[in-house]
Scaffold this motif. Structure first.
Motif, short mmCIF file in Angstrom:
data_model
loop_
_atom_site.label_atom_id
_atom_site.label_comp_id
_atom_site.label_asym_id
_atom_site.label_seq_id
_atom_site.Cartn_x
_atom_site.Cartn_y
_atom_site.Cartn_z
N ILE A 1 0.76 -1.05 -0.13
CA ILE A 1 0.10 0.26 0.02
C ILE A 1 0.95 0.85 0.13
O ILE A 1 0.35 2.57 -0.32
N SER A 2 2.40 1.05 0.08
CA SER A 2 3.10 2.31 -0.07
C SER A 2 3.99 1.76 -1.03
O SER A 2 4.75 3.28 -0.63
N GLY A 3 3.42 1.57 -1.97
CA GLY A 3 4.54 2.06 -3.54
C GLY A 3 3.32 1.77 -4.77
O GLY A 3 2.91 2.03 -5.33
N PRO A 4 3.13 -0.07 -4.44
CA PRO A 4 3.99 -1.39 -3.80
C PRO A 4 6.11 -0.49 -3.62
O PRO A 4 6.19 0.44 -4.84
N ALA A 5 6.87 -1.49 -2.87
CA ALA A 5 8.29 -1.10 -2.83
C ALA A 5 9.12 -1.68 -3.64
O ALA A 5 10.11 -1.26 -3.21
N TYR A 6 8.54 -2.94 -3.84
CA TYR A 6 9.48 -4.19 -3.97
C TYR A 6 8.65 -4.36 -5.92
O TYR A 6 7.66 -3.50 -6.39
N ASP A 7 9.37 -5.32 -6.66
CA ASP A 7 9.09 -4.62 -8.10
C ASP A 7 7.98 -6.16 -8.50
O ASP A 7 7.54 -6.27 -9.56
N ALA A 8 8.99 -7.31 -7.99
CA ALA A 8 8.31 -8.50 -8.09
C ALA A 8 7.62 -9.48 -6.83
O ALA A 8 8.38 -9.09 -6.03
N LEU A 9 7.55 -10.42 -7.04
CA LEU A 9 6.82 -11.72 -6.23
C LEU A 9 7.90 -13.13 -6.27
O LEU A 9 7.64 -13.29 -7.87
N ALA A 10 8.46 -13.46 -5.42
CA ALA A 10 9.16 -14.62 -6.02
C ALA A 10 8.56 -15.85 -5.50
O ALA A 10 7.98 -15.49 -4.75
N PHE A 11 7.78 -16.43 -6.82
CA PHE A 11 6.41 -17.15 -6.68
C PHE A 11 6.43 -18.74 -6.48
O PHE A 11 7.76 -19.01 -8.09
N ASP A 12 6.42 -19.00 -5.61
CA ASP A 12 6.89 -20.82 -5.54
C ASP A 12 5.74 -21.67 -6.07
O ASP A 12 6.44 -22.79 -5.87
N GLY A 13 5.03 -21.24 -6.40
CA GLY A 13 3.82 -22.56 -7.58
C GLY A 13 3.01 -22.81 -6.36
O GLY A 13 1.89 -23.55 -6.55
N SER A 14 3.06 -22.70 -4.84
CA SER A 14 2.06 -22.83 -3.90
C SER A 14 0.87 -22.17 -3.55
O SER A 14 0.45 -21.44 -4.84
#
Length: 938
Positions: free
Chosen positions: A599-612
């Motif tokens: 909610i403050s950006g987002p501050a990150y560029d991507a999620l490391a998606f593990d498929g779970s």
């Protein structure tokens, strides 16, 4: 004189009688045809021996070389084969006949057969039956006529006491059992995998060895164990009495005392040390008792060696093979691409006669090569596996190698043209691959420490074209020169795009991240521990240096008890309300800060998606809330510890492959994540794909073209293709059994609202005798927007309170608002000290007053935000994975940031004390030099 002569004559007569008796006994034994049996000389077959064998046992023909004893080498004990030893020893136990006589030797058996010609046995003969009257006296001589003899059961040590062998055929573990033993059918050797290779106190388990096609190591059978002698009751009682007396004497021994003039401090220290020693001795005794109990339980259950196995079966087999002294075989091979006729990097796994991977630096993985290899192997059955990435044909074959043989392999690993994704601009990227073992991993790499060139070769052999390599960033980080490291990456790349990956920041209370492609990293914190220091600061630094900031480890890393592991070290966390005394668990390195960073950006560029499933639910929730968050593969493999990556990313790049293009494709979502298969999707009408946005007016029928391919592993095929809209499956197609390629699947789409679409493909691998395994691939979303689409805005913080001095008095001052990309805003605070300020949650506020030290506040310092962090960590209101997947969690964080009330206390500036001035000293009078003539006086 007469008495002495009589004594000498008596001795002479006694010696002559004994000599005559010995000669007569030997002559009688020779006439009876008796044969003395030793371990090194097999007993001759007889009618009794033949009868003792099983009925189906084949008889050894005369002149059979297998029946003749092998010559004994110099320096070795003369012993027969194990089978002959068993046969010989099995003829030794006594067998009761009709009259109850016991036979204790082979000679005794012969005498029993000829008893009709020898007459009745006499006392002293081995077959003489001993009787034991009721008064306990041993009637070794003739039975007494006054009492009838009563026969007792044979006891341990008696010649007629029968001996049996356990089911394993282990002669060393001889177990005696009363009575004769019936002949037992030969027992089949157990499977090689079911027996431990090495057991404490034993050698290699020869019976369970997998001999394969090579000569087994010649191991001499153990000597048969004779029955234990009958214990002497008097000697045993004497030993027990002596041991008891020694213990009592040890107890009566006075304890050592210190001299009377010893200081009290030394006395207390010595007493404390003695108490520690006693406590350690008690712990050691308890541990020994526990181990003995466990060993006894294991022996009772019949699973010998289950708890004390020290080596794997593969190590034991390798030792057997290479200690055999056989000449090794050599396999020389070449792996080529049939289209270009050039050698290609590949991973080769050769399991030789030692049941281990030959030439492998990491167990069970094999070795990587540039396309040519030469490996010495143990002779026998050889299993070869060669692969060059997921989408090339994998070679699996078995060959036989003889000692000293040279085998040449030339293998072609074909790849169909439609599986050459690089031709269409799709490149395989592994963004988080470690060179050295990480925390919690066991280094398995043998030989010299792996270097960048080793990681690059392994990546190329696995089909990777973009490598995010995590270097050893520990103490070596301070000594690393950033320019030299980047130059080494470019120098060792060999056609592969190598990018530095920063393994951090990592925060036990907020989560974990990593950065890819930075040009500088020394200012980025790797580890954080203060809950008021968010990951956002590290993400901002990664993005400032041009890298890709990724939120990773969405499932957390470890669960601990905060009452034992956290609050004793950080009591402030308990005082601030992050943890409570009732909290029993805390999930560390879990993404508890992710709602705030979203909610403050987002501050990150991507999620490391593990498929779970939990990661999928979190990602779909963020997309539904309007956050266009792409996903990348988590990677996570390590070269030194031998772990394979969890997932990889395929990015779409136009033209030459460069760092900037790869990172931009990851930020915009022009990629898909693969855990096995490959999937491509684009709209035919506009040639748009993942990461693109299109208008949703409902007037156009779009056709989504889907291509899917299963990885070229044995037994792998496509199972299902699904189209997901806003988190729900709207279309699904099942694939036919054995289908490995789907070249053109058209899915119609008509959209009138805000929506996103993701294609999910599932493949299944069915290996013989194993359960089916499924793996998936996900495209990043294709977005459809209405003209008035609502875009989520950055959360704002409304902060109110009073500005005070250290004593609590309100004071005038000013505050400065700092926001990303904006000019600083200053606001004056009146004499009453009351203030009210609103700013973005990604910014900060600095409070100042005359003569006071300034104070800075960030949104993450909000006490309510800190408590919300603790709610997620301790999972008081539910599992963190479920809470993060709820849109209400984002709304709750927005609410607590919008109302922050806090009085700011400013402390006066502390001036450094002036250095003490030394008192002035009176100037010393200077003495003039003496004239030369005075220096020459005596």
């Amino acid at each position: 004189m007469a008495a002495g002569s009589f004594f000498r004559w008596g001795c002479r007569l006694f010696l002559l009688a004994a000599l005559a008796a010995a000669c007569g006994h030997a002559l009688a034994h020779e006439e009876a045809g008796g044969t003395l049996v030793s371990v090194s000389t097999p007993a001759p077959p007889g009618p009794k021996n033949d009868a003792a064998k099983p009925a189906d046992a084949p008889a050894s023909p005369a002149g059979d070389p297998a029946a003749a004893p092998e010559p004994v080498k110099a320096g070795e004990a003369s012993q027969p084969p194990a089978a002959e030893v068993v046969e010989i020893v099995e003829t030794l136990p006594a067998k009761a006949n009709a009259s109850g006589w016991g036979v204790g030797s082979v000679a005794g058996q012969q005498k029993a057969r000829d008893k009709d010609t020898r007459g009745t046995p006499k006392p002293g003969d081995p077959e003489w039956v001993r009787t034991f009257p009721d008064d306990g006296d041993d009637a070794g001589a003739e039975p007494r006529a006054s009492k009838p003899a009563k026969r007792h059961a044979p006891r341990r040590g008696d010649p007629e006491f029968g001996r049996t062998w356990p089911e394993g055929g282990d002669l060393e573990r001889l177990v005696e059992a009363p009575g004769p033993r019936e002949p037992r059918a030969p027992r089949a050797a157990p499977a090689f995998e079911d027996r431990p290779r090495f057991v404490m106190g034993e050698g290699i388990d020869d019976e369970a060895a997998d001999l394969g096609n090579f000569q087994p190591l010649a191991v001499l059978p153990p000597d048969p164990v004779a029955p234990a002698p009958k214990p002497d009751p008097k000697a045993e009682a004497k030993k027990l009495a002596m041991a008891k007396k020694a213990k009592e004497k040890e107890k009566e021994k006075p304890a050592p005392t210190l001299p009377p003039d010893t200081p009290e401090a030394e006395k207390a220290l010595m007493e404390e040390r003695l108490a520690q020693i006693k406590e350690q001795q008690a712990v050691v005794a308890e541990e020994r008792a526990r181990l003995k109990e466990a060993e006894a339980k294991t022996q009772e259950e019949g699973d010998e060696g289950a708890t004390i196995t020290t080596h794997s079966r593969k190590a034991a087999q390798a030792i057997r093979t290479f200690s055999n002294g056989l000449a090794v075989a050599v396999i020389t091979g070449q792996v080529i691409d049939p289209e270009t006729r050039q050698a290609i990097p590949a991973r080769v796994k050769i399991v030789d006669g030692s049941d281990t991977a030959a030439g492998s630096a990491v167990p069970d993985l094999g070795f990587w090569c540039e396309g040519a290899f030469r490996v010495p192997v143990a002779p026998g059955k050889i299993h070869v596996e060669i692969r060059a990435g997921r989408f090339r044909r994998m070679l699996v074959k078995d060959i036989a190698a003889q000692p000293g043989e040279a085998i040449v392999l030339t293998e072609e690993l074909a790849r169909p043209a439609y599986l050459n994704f690089a031709r269409d601009g799709w490149y395989c990227a592994d963004l988080n691959y470690a060179l050295r073992a990480r925390r919690g991993e066991i280094p398995l790499w043998t030989g010299e420490v792996p270097q960048i060139a080793d990681a690059v070769l392994a990546a190329r052999a696995e089909g990777v074209e973009v490598l995010g390599l995590s270097m050893p960033w520990g103490r070596e980080l301070e000594n690393q020169d950033e320019a030299e490291t980047l130059a080494a990456f470019e120098r060792e790349s060999r056609g592969l795009l190598a990018l530095p990956a920063f393994p951090g920041p990592q925060h036990p209370f907020c989560g974990s991240g990593f950065g890819v492609g930075m040009q500088a990293w020394k200012e980025i914190p790797r580890h954080l521990s203060d809950p008021r220091s968010p990951l956002r600061d590290g993400f901002d630094e990664i993005r400032r240096t041009g890298g890709l900031a990724v939120f990773t480890e969405l499932g957390g890393r470890a669960s601990v008890d905060p009452r034992k592991s956290i609050t004793p070290l950080f009591p402030r966390l308990l005082r601030d309300g992050i943890f409570t005394p009732e909290d029993a668990t805390a999930l560390l390195y879990a993404p508890a800060e992710l709602p705030f960073d979203t909610i403050s950006g987002p501050a990150y560029d991507a999620l490391a998606f593990d498929g779970s499933e939990s990661a999928e639910a979190l990602w779909f929730m963020l997309l539904n809330e309007g956050y266009a968050i792409p996903v990348v593969g988590p990677g996570g493999g390590c070269l030194e510890s031998g772990t394979a990556p969890l997932g990889q990313t395929y990015v779409k790049v136009a033209g030459a492959l460069t760092r900037e293009k790869v990172l931009q494709a990851c930020r915009e979502g022009r990629s898909f994540v693969s855990f096995g298969p490959a999937v491509f999707a684009h709209l035919v009408e506009r040639d748009k794909g993942p990461g693109d946005r299109l208008p949703s007016d409902g007037r156009i029928v779009w056709h989504l073209k889907v291509r899917a391919y299963s990885s070229m592993q044995p037994g792998t095929s496509l199972q299902r293709v699904e189209l997901i809209r806003n988190g729900k499956v709207v279309q699904a197609e099942s694939c036919e059994t054995g289908m490995s390629a789907l070249n053109d699947l058209r899915l119609p789409i008509t959209e009138r609202a805000d929506a996103w679409y993701v294609v999910r493909v599932t493949e299944v691998t069915q290996a013989p005798g194993q359960p089916a395994q499924t793996r998936r691939a996900y495209t990043n979303p294709i977005y459809f927007d209405t003209p008035g689409r609502a875009v989520p805005r950055t959360a704002k913080v409304r902060m109110t309170g009073t500005l005070r001095l250290a004593g609590g008095t309100p004071t005038a001052g000013k505050l400065t608002v700092l926001e990303p990309g904006q000019e600083p805003r200053e606001t004056e605070v009146g004499p009453d000290g009351r203030y009210a300020v609103t700013y973005l949650s990604s910014g900060a506020v600095i409070f100042e007053a005359k003569g006071c030290e300034p104070v800075a506040r960030k949104a993450f310092d909000n006490p309510q935000a800190q408590k919300a962090l603790g709610v997620l960590l301790t999972e008081r209101e539910g599992k963190m994975r479920d809470l993060l997947a709820r849109p209400a969690t984002l709304g709750y964080w927005r609410m607590i940031l919008s109302d922050w009330q806090e009085d700011i206390t400013l402390n006066p500036i502390r001036l450094a004390p002036a250095p003490a001035r030394e008192p002035r000293r009176a100037p010393e009078e200077k003495s003039e030099p003496a004239p030369p003539e005075m220096l020459r006086r005596p």
